[in-house]
Motif scaffolding. Structure first.
Motif, PDB file in Angstrom:
ATOM      1  N   ALA A 284       0.840  -1.197   0.000  1.00 36.34           N
ATOM      2  CA  ALA A 284       0.000   0.000   0.000  1.00 36.34           C
ATOM      3  C   ALA A 284       0.877   1.249   0.000  1.00 36.34           C
ATOM      4  CB  ALA A 284      -0.908  -0.010   1.223  1.00 36.34           C
ATOM      5  N   LEU A 285       0.364   2.307  -0.579  1.00 31.77           N
ATOM      6  CA  LEU A 285       1.087   3.574  -0.621  1.00 31.77           C
ATOM      7  C   LEU A 285       1.311   4.118   0.792  1.00 31.77           C
ATOM      8  CD1 LEU A 285       2.360   5.785  -2.333  1.00 31.77           C
ATOM      9  CD2 LEU A 285       0.105   6.846  -2.494  1.00 31.77           C
TER      10      LEU A 285
ATOM     11  N   PHE B 220       4.373   2.566   2.319  1.00 30.06           N
ATOM     12  CA  PHE B 220       5.600   3.136   1.761  1.00 30.06           C
ATOM     13  C   PHE B 220       5.880   4.514   2.365  1.00 30.06           C
ATOM     14  CE2 PHE B 220       7.829   5.559  -1.583  1.00 30.06           C
ATOM     15  CZ  PHE B 220       8.993   4.796  -1.636  1.00 30.06           C
ATOM     16  N   ILE B 221       4.849   5.335   2.487  1.00 31.85           N
ATOM     17  CA  ILE B 221       5.010   6.671   3.068  1.00 31.85           C
ATOM     18  C   ILE B 221       5.419   6.565   4.530  1.00 31.85           C
ATOM     19  CG2 ILE B 221       3.744   8.761   3.745  1.00 31.85           C
ATOM     20  CD1 ILE B 221       2.172   8.435   1.096  1.00 31.85           C
ATOM     21  N   SER B 222       4.782   5.676   5.276  1.00 31.16           N
ATOM     22  CA  SER B 222       5.121   5.493   6.692  1.00 31.16           C
ATOM     23  C   SER B 222       6.554   5.025   6.862  1.00 31.16           C
ATOM     24  CB  SER B 222       4.169   4.475   7.334  1.00 31.16           C
ATOM     25  OG  SER B 222       2.858   4.963   7.310  1.00 31.16           O
ATOM     26  N   TRP B 223       6.987   4.122   6.011  1.00 30.88           N
ATOM     27  CA  TRP B 223       8.376   3.642   6.085  1.00 30.88           C
ATOM     28  C   TRP B 223       9.339   4.792   5.817  1.00 30.88           C
ATOM     29  CZ3 TRP B 223      12.196   3.595   2.350  1.00 30.88           C
ATOM     30  CH2 TRP B 223      13.361   2.915   2.694  1.00 30.88           C
ATOM     31  N   GLY B 224       9.057   5.605   4.800  1.00 35.37           N
ATOM     32  CA  GLY B 224       9.920   6.735   4.489  1.00 35.37           C
ATOM     33  C   GLY B 224       9.959   7.762   5.607  1.00 35.37           C
ATOM     34  N   GLN B 225       8.803   8.047   6.204  1.00 34.65           N
ATOM     35  CA  GLN B 225       8.772   8.997   7.316  1.00 34.65           C
ATOM     36  C   GLN B 225       9.523   8.469   8.530  1.00 34.65           C
ATOM     37  OE1 GLN B 225       4.586   9.644   7.906  1.00 34.65           O
ATOM     38  NE2 GLN B 225       4.617  11.551   6.730  1.00 34.65           N
ATOM     39  N   SER B 226       9.453   7.178   8.761  1.00 38.65           N
ATOM     40  CA  SER B 226      10.106   6.623   9.952  1.00 38.65           C
ATOM     41  C   SER B 226      11.624   6.722   9.877  1.00 38.65           C
ATOM     42  CB  SER B 226       9.680   5.167  10.173  1.00 38.65           C
ATOM     43  OG  SER B 226      10.244   4.326   9.205  1.00 38.65           O
TER      44      SER B 226
ATOM     45  N   LEU C  72       5.375   4.834  13.809  1.00 40.07           N
ATOM     46  CA  LEU C  72       5.117   5.455  12.511  1.00 40.07           C
ATOM     47  C   LEU C  72       4.761   4.420  11.459  1.00 40.07           C
ATOM     48  CD1 LEU C  72       7.005   7.991  13.666  1.00 40.07           C
ATOM     49  CD2 LEU C  72       7.065   8.412  11.249  1.00 40.07           C
ATOM     50  N   ARG C  73       5.465   3.307  11.452  1.00 42.60           N
ATOM     51  CA  ARG C  73       5.206   2.280  10.443  1.00 42.60           C
ATOM     52  C   ARG C  73       3.871   1.582  10.663  1.00 42.60           C
ATOM     53  NH1 ARG C  73      10.883   1.477  11.109  1.00 42.60           N
ATOM     54  NH2 ARG C  73      10.489  -0.237  12.525  1.00 42.60           N
TER      55      ARG C  73
END
Length: 186
Positions: free
Chosen positions: A22-23, A26-32, A157-158
């Protein structure tokens, strides 16, 4: 025609070529892995944070190596040390200026509970004015404890979507407002 040169993919070939997700994940992983801290250091916990940023402990492994001293360029505030009631409105103002979604880490006994300073001037825990995500115990906490807090925040976050985070913040801020509502005696 040779089977290896066929026009279509063989069965199972896509299983090894694509990762589906899911998008939001991916966003949560990048923010973390791109937390930009705003260190609000008022006491000895600030020195421990400096040690955490140094080469022995290397907070850069977790993507939080870029301290920002402008709240508009940070998304995580590290409250490091004693907070007085005179500082509380300033701290809340800085929190409101952080980039959204914003996170709060309370570092040390003084920020988390007022520490040994049980006086009329010291705020007895920043959770009275800010929605705290992670508490770091200790007086002062070791750099390893601060790194553990960053890892706990990354895990959080993730696990959350952006909308879940907004709802959590709304709920925590409502609880803070309710707790700080003046008592009216009639």
């Amino acid at each position: 025609m040779h089977p290896a040169s066929s026009a279509g993919p063989e069965k199972g070939q896509f299983d090894q070529s694509f990762i589906v997700g899911a998008l939001d994940d991916f966003i949560s992983w990048g923010q973390s892995y791109s937390l930009w801290p705003f260190p609000f250091a008022t006491a000895c916990c600030g020195i421990e944070y400096m040690a955490t940023s140094a080469s022995d402990f290397d907070i850069a492994r977790f993507g939080a190596e870029r301290p920002s001293f402008s709240p508009r360029q940070a998304d995580m505030i590290l409250v490091l040390g004693t907070i007085t009631y005179k500082m509380a409105p300033v701290l809340r103002n800085i929190y409101e200026q952080l980039a959204d979604p914003r996170y709060v880490v309370s570092v040390g006994a003084c920020a988390s509970s007022g520490g040994m300073f049980h006086t009329y001037a010291v705020l007895q825990g920043i959770d009275r004015i800010l929605p705290v995500d992670v508490y770091v115990p200790g007086c002062p906490p070791r750099p390893e404890a601060i790194l553990e807090a960053v890892m706990q925040l990354q895990k959080k976050l993730r696990a959350q979507t952006i909308e879940e985070r907004r709802e959590e913040i709304r709920h925590k801020l409502a609880l803070i407002e309710e707790k700080n509502r003046p008592i009216v005696v009639e």
